[in-house]
Design an enzyme around this catalytic site. Structure first.
Site, PDB file in Angstrom:
ATOM      1  N   ASP A  53      -2.311  10.662  -1.251  1.00  0.00           N
ATOM      2  CA  ASP A  53      -3.485  11.483  -1.527  1.00  0.00           C
ATOM      3  C   ASP A  53      -4.309  11.859  -0.290  1.00  0.00           C
ATOM      4  O   ASP A  53      -5.472  12.227  -0.415  1.00  0.00           O
ATOM      5  CB  ASP A  53      -4.377  10.814  -2.586  1.00  0.00           C
ATOM      6  CG  ASP A  53      -5.245   9.718  -2.003  1.00  0.00           C
ATOM      7  OD1 ASP A  53      -4.826   9.098  -1.011  1.00  0.00           O
ATOM      8  OD2 ASP A  53      -6.338   9.494  -2.536  1.00  0.00           O
ATOM      9  N   GLU A  54      -3.691  11.768   0.901  1.00  0.00           N
ATOM     10  CA  GLU A  54      -4.426  12.133   2.124  1.00  0.00           C
ATOM     11  C   GLU A  54      -3.557  12.977   3.038  1.00  0.00           C
ATOM     12  O   GLU A  54      -2.355  12.756   3.112  1.00  0.00           O
ATOM     13  CB  GLU A  54      -4.805  10.871   2.914  1.00  0.00           C
ATOM     14  CG  GLU A  54      -5.906  10.079   2.304  1.00  0.00           C
ATOM     15  CD  GLU A  54      -6.243   8.848   3.132  1.00  0.00           C
ATOM     16  OE1 GLU A  54      -5.981   8.842   4.350  1.00  0.00           O
ATOM     17  OE2 GLU A  54      -6.755   7.893   2.544  1.00  0.00           O
TER      18      GLU A  54
HETATM   19  P1  DGT Z   1     -11.420   7.303  -3.150  1.00  0.00           P
HETATM   20  O1  DGT Z   1     -10.533   7.964  -2.132  1.00  0.00           O
HETATM   21  O2  DGT Z   1     -12.228   6.174  -2.599  1.00  0.00           O
HETATM   22  O3  DGT Z   1     -12.254   8.279  -3.936  1.00  0.00           O
HETATM   23  O4  DGT Z   1     -10.494   6.587  -4.240  1.00  0.00           O
HETATM   24  P2  DGT Z   1      -8.926   6.558  -4.390  1.00  0.00           P
HETATM   25  O5  DGT Z   1      -8.623   5.957  -5.721  1.00  0.00           O
HETATM   26  O6  DGT Z   1      -8.314   7.904  -4.153  1.00  0.00           O
HETATM   27  O7  DGT Z   1      -8.514   5.496  -3.292  1.00  0.00           O
HETATM   28  P3  DGT Z   1      -7.522   5.612  -2.061  1.00  0.00           P
HETATM   29  O8  DGT Z   1      -7.624   6.944  -1.408  1.00  0.00           O
HETATM   30  O9  DGT Z   1      -7.754   4.384  -1.241  1.00  0.00           O
HETATM   31  O10 DGT Z   1      -6.086   5.428  -2.726  1.00  0.00           O
HETATM   32  C1  DGT Z   1      -5.336   6.481  -3.307  1.00  0.00           C
HETATM   33  C2  DGT Z   1      -4.580   5.981  -4.528  1.00  0.00           C
HETATM   34  O11 DGT Z   1      -3.747   4.871  -4.174  1.00  0.00           O
HETATM   35  C3  DGT Z   1      -5.477   5.464  -5.625  1.00  0.00           C
HETATM   36  O12 DGT Z   1      -5.914   6.475  -6.518  1.00  0.00           O
HETATM   37  C4  DGT Z   1      -4.629   4.427  -6.301  1.00  0.00           C
HETATM   38  C5  DGT Z   1      -3.745   3.884  -5.213  1.00  0.00           C
HETATM   39  N1  DGT Z   1      -4.296   2.595  -4.726  1.00  0.00           N
HETATM   40  C6  DGT Z   1      -5.288   2.390  -3.803  1.00  0.00           C
HETATM   41  N2  DGT Z   1      -5.536   1.097  -3.619  1.00  0.00           N
HETATM   42  C7  DGT Z   1      -4.667   0.432  -4.436  1.00  0.00           C
HETATM   43  C8  DGT Z   1      -4.442  -0.968  -4.723  1.00  0.00           C
HETATM   44  O13 DGT Z   1      -5.096  -1.874  -4.164  1.00  0.00           O
HETATM   45  N3  DGT Z   1      -3.440  -1.240  -5.623  1.00  0.00           N
HETATM   46  C9  DGT Z   1      -2.695  -0.259  -6.231  1.00  0.00           C
HETATM   47  N4  DGT Z   1      -1.735  -0.595  -7.109  1.00  0.00           N
HETATM   48  N5  DGT Z   1      -2.915   1.048  -6.016  1.00  0.00           N
HETATM   49  C10 DGT Z   1      -3.881   1.383  -5.138  1.00  0.00           C
HETATM   50 CA    CA Z   2      -8.492   8.976  -2.124  1.00  0.00          CA
END
Ligand code: DGT
Ligand code: CA
Length: 376
Positions: A117-118
């Site tokens: 997603d980046e």
């Molecule tokens: P954000 O960018 O802070 O708005 O939130 P996200 O959910 O996009 O977080 P990000 O960019 O760190 O991670 C992208 C995706 O990767 C996220 O939607 C789900 C997955 N992901 C991130 N951290 C973890 C984790 O600790 N465990 C698992 N299973 N998946 C993860």
């Molecule tokens: Ca993200």
């Protein structure tokens, strides 16, 4: 005569990060859950609630739910709240990601995807190095992703990847943060060292023993001291990072082994025309990716994910590599016909893939070498 070193043009680099990605994909698929806490989970299957939270939307984050915590703890935090817990559907997120990455790629002079997603974009040329133009472009990218794929993202703009990445994290979700070269020092110095890529919990602890908590304090630490503690490579990296120095180019990772696309049909079917309608669209997308990267292929595969989620595939390999779209489509049609005649499953998802990839120039070189001696 003395030689004058060429002056490196200041770069403008963006990091585009999709907001709460998996959970936002789920909201897009089912808008009725928007506004509620949405928690996407990796269920380990041992007991009903065993497993961890993959990500959560920002409504759920207000209750303290975040990536990595146990599902049971998330349920506790959301006890008396109308929250939605869903299992991860990586294939679906991959589909959405692929489409968004194509959009992002079209907005950069160069493009580098990092994770699902980046992506980094170097936009120096198309903005003529002008920061106002870069800000406008970032707005355009956000609009484009929202209009075409209904997802919000946060963008960081800076003179390099290091600063762009930190900037993207400053304002989330749906944020835009621009850091001009002259602002780098004041931007970085109050931030905790953890914000720097490569500084984890252990490094943070070690730095704390040296009296360093912020990036500014790290910048003031003697580089020799850092090298003593972390070794030459890492010590130098931390020193440069604290000053916002980073020369890493934005470049596509090495050649992929294959390029594929998969898509979910409106309903399960065995109708060849319906399947091909979608498969040809996917062929076009794969082909345009091959074209952009100057790749030729030697193998074509088709995929079918059935209603029961079983996966079926058929492949064909040619003697000589090609980049021809018609050959690709024709082969995909043959393979789906073969599959339908041999199997009685209904297709829920269909996919196409090319593999055995080579760079076009490599192929050209091989041909020239081969024929070179006989062509005088
Ligand atoms: P954000 O960018 O802070 O708005 O939130 P996200 O959910 O996009 O977080 P990000 O960019 O760190 O991670 C992208 C995706 O990767 C996220 O939607 C789900 C997955 N992901 C991130 N951290 C973890 C984790 O600790 N465990 C698992 N299973 N998946 C993860
Ligand atoms: Ca993200």
């Amino acid at each position: 005569m003395c030689e004058v070193a060429p002056i490196l043009q200041a770069r403008i680099v963006m990091l585009v990060d999709l907001d709460y990605f998996y959970a936002q994909c789920e909201e897009r698929r089912n808008p009725s859950i928007k506004g509620k806490p949405v928690v996407v989970c990796v269920y380990s299957g041992r007991t009903e609630d065993s497993g961890a939270v993959s990500t959560a939307n920002y409504v759920a984050r207000k209750y303290g739910v975040k990536s990595g915590i146990p599902i049971s703890l998330a349920k506790q935090k959301l006890k008396d709240v109308d929250a939605v817990f869903l299992p991860v559907d990586k294939e679906f997120y991959r589909e959405v990601s692929d489409k968004i990455m194509e959009i992002l790629r079209s907005h950069g002079d160069s493009f580098e995807q990092v994770g699902i997603d980046e992506a980094y974009l170097d936009v120096t040329q198309r903005t003529k190095g002008n920061h106002q133009e870069a800000e406008k472009l970032a707005e355009t990218i956000k609009d484009d992703v929202l209009t075409r794929q209904q997802l919000t993202c946060s963008i960081g703009v800076g003179p390099n990847k290091l600063v762009a990445k930190i900037a993207a994290d400053i304002q989330k979700p749906d944020g835009l943060t621009l850091v001009r070269p002259e602002e780098v020092e004041s931007f970085l110095s109050p931030l905790p060292v953890r914000r720097l890529v490569g500084v984890g919990k252990k490094t943070e602890k070690k730095l704390e023993t040296l009296g360093v908590r912020t990036v500014g304090q790290l910048a003031r630490l003697d580089v020799q001291r850092l090298i003593e503690v972390f070794g030459r490579k890492l010590g130098t990296y931390f020193h440069n990072a604290s000053l916002g120095i980073d020369d890493e180019p934005v470049q596509e990772r090495s050649e992929p082994e294959s390029v594929s696309r998969i898509s979910t049909l409106k309903e399960d079917t065995r109708d060849l025309a319906v399947i091909l309608d979608e498969a040809y669209r996917l062929c076009d997308e794969v082909h345009s990716r091959l074209f952009q990267q100057g790749l030729v292929y030697r193998s074509v595969s088709i995929y079918v994910v059935a209603g029961d989620l079983s996966v079926h595939s058929r492949s064909k390999t040619f003697e000589n590599p090609t980049s021809d779209l018609e050959t690709f489509r024709k082969t995909v049609k043959e393979l789906y016909e073969k599959f339908l005649s041999e199997s009685d499953v209904e297709a829920r998802r269909v996919g196409v893939k090319v593999s055995n990839l080579t760079k076009k120039e490599e192929l050209q070189k091989q041909i020239t070498n081969f024929f070179g001696s006989s062509r005088h």
